[in-house]
Design an enzyme around this catalytic site. Structure first.
Site, PDB file in Angstrom:
ATOM      1  N   LYS A 191       0.799  -1.231   0.000  1.00 44.35           N
ATOM      2  CA  LYS A 191       0.000   0.000   0.000  1.00 44.35           C
ATOM      3  C   LYS A 191       0.832   1.281   0.000  1.00 44.35           C
ATOM      4  O   LYS A 191       0.438   2.266  -0.603  1.00 44.35           O
ATOM      5  CB  LYS A 191      -0.967   0.008   1.183  1.00 44.35           C
ATOM      6  CG  LYS A 191      -2.090  -0.989   1.039  1.00 44.35           C
ATOM      7  CD  LYS A 191      -3.047  -0.882   2.211  1.00 44.35           C
ATOM      8  CE  LYS A 191      -4.163  -1.899   2.089  1.00 44.35           C
ATOM      9  NZ  LYS A 191      -5.177  -1.705   3.126  1.00 44.35           N
ATOM     10  N   GLY A 218      -0.098  -0.275   6.154  1.00 42.62           N
ATOM     11  CA  GLY A 218      -0.810   0.520   5.161  1.00 42.62           C
ATOM     12  C   GLY A 218      -2.264   0.765   5.507  1.00 42.62           C
ATOM     13  O   GLY A 218      -2.798   1.850   5.242  1.00 42.62           O
TER      14      GLY A 218
END
Length: 192
Positions: free
Chosen positions: A68, A132
């Site tokens: 991410k 993330g």
């Protein structure tokens, strides 16, 4: 002639993802033709895999652990949410460009407020994990004006980096898992 749009979820590992089932049901309900793939990609192959998916006609990707944060470097444009989080969990491909967004926070807030009727204003919040997903939810949670938001993680450094990143937006602190104050009362504990 109906064309089938290609989508997928990219992560490492990714076999646990329920996204293909969810998207197949979504496609059936909305009468869309789509193919949704599990794409296990090691961190060293991320850039090549994203660009290959784009080049071969893919329409978009969901991004999961551990990509991410890193995937933001591949984006030509980032939404405000992705920019604030420093992480993207969705990519779309338009006119040769990669557009990154982060829907983790808005999705969590919608679920808490609409489905569970949880009030976050004045709340004490504990988030377990500093990856993330946490990057995507801290900003939106702080917008709800909690009294405190603590990020606990296995390693203090990673939690502290996030706390520092968001400290201008609200009352954020960091600690190790084993140092979460046991006398503190939390209104919301999120396992991120």
């Amino acid at each position: 002639m109906t064309t089938t749009d290609r989508y997928g979820v990219m992560g490492y590992p990714v076999s646990h993802s329920r996204s293909p089932v969810i998207h197949r049901l979504f496609a059936l309900q909305t009468h869309q033709e789509l193919q949704y793939e599990l794409l296990q990609v090691t961190p060293d192959k991320l850039s090549v895999a994203v660009r290959q998916f784009q080049r071969t006609g893919g329409k978009g990707l969901n991004i999961t652990v551990p990509h991410k944060t890193e995937v933001t470097k591949l984006c030509d444009q980032l939404s405000e949410r992705a920019r604030t989080a420093g992480a993207a969990n969705t990519l779309s491909f338009r006119d040769g460009e990669i557009l990154g967004d982060n829907t983790d926070g808005i999705g969590l807030l919608r679920d808490l407020a609409v489905n569970l009727d949880v009030t976050l204003e004045g709340a004490n919040i504990l988030i377990l994990g500093a990856g993330g997903a946490t990057r995507g939810i801290v900003g939106p949670l702080l917008e709800m004006q909690p009294v405190s938001l603590r990020i606990a993680n296995r390693t203090l450094d990673k939690a502290q980096i996030l706390a520092d990143h968001f400290s201008r937006s609200g009352p954020v602190s960091a600690c190790r898992f084993n140092a979460v104050p046991v006398t503190e009362k939390y209104d919301l504990i999120n396992n991120a």
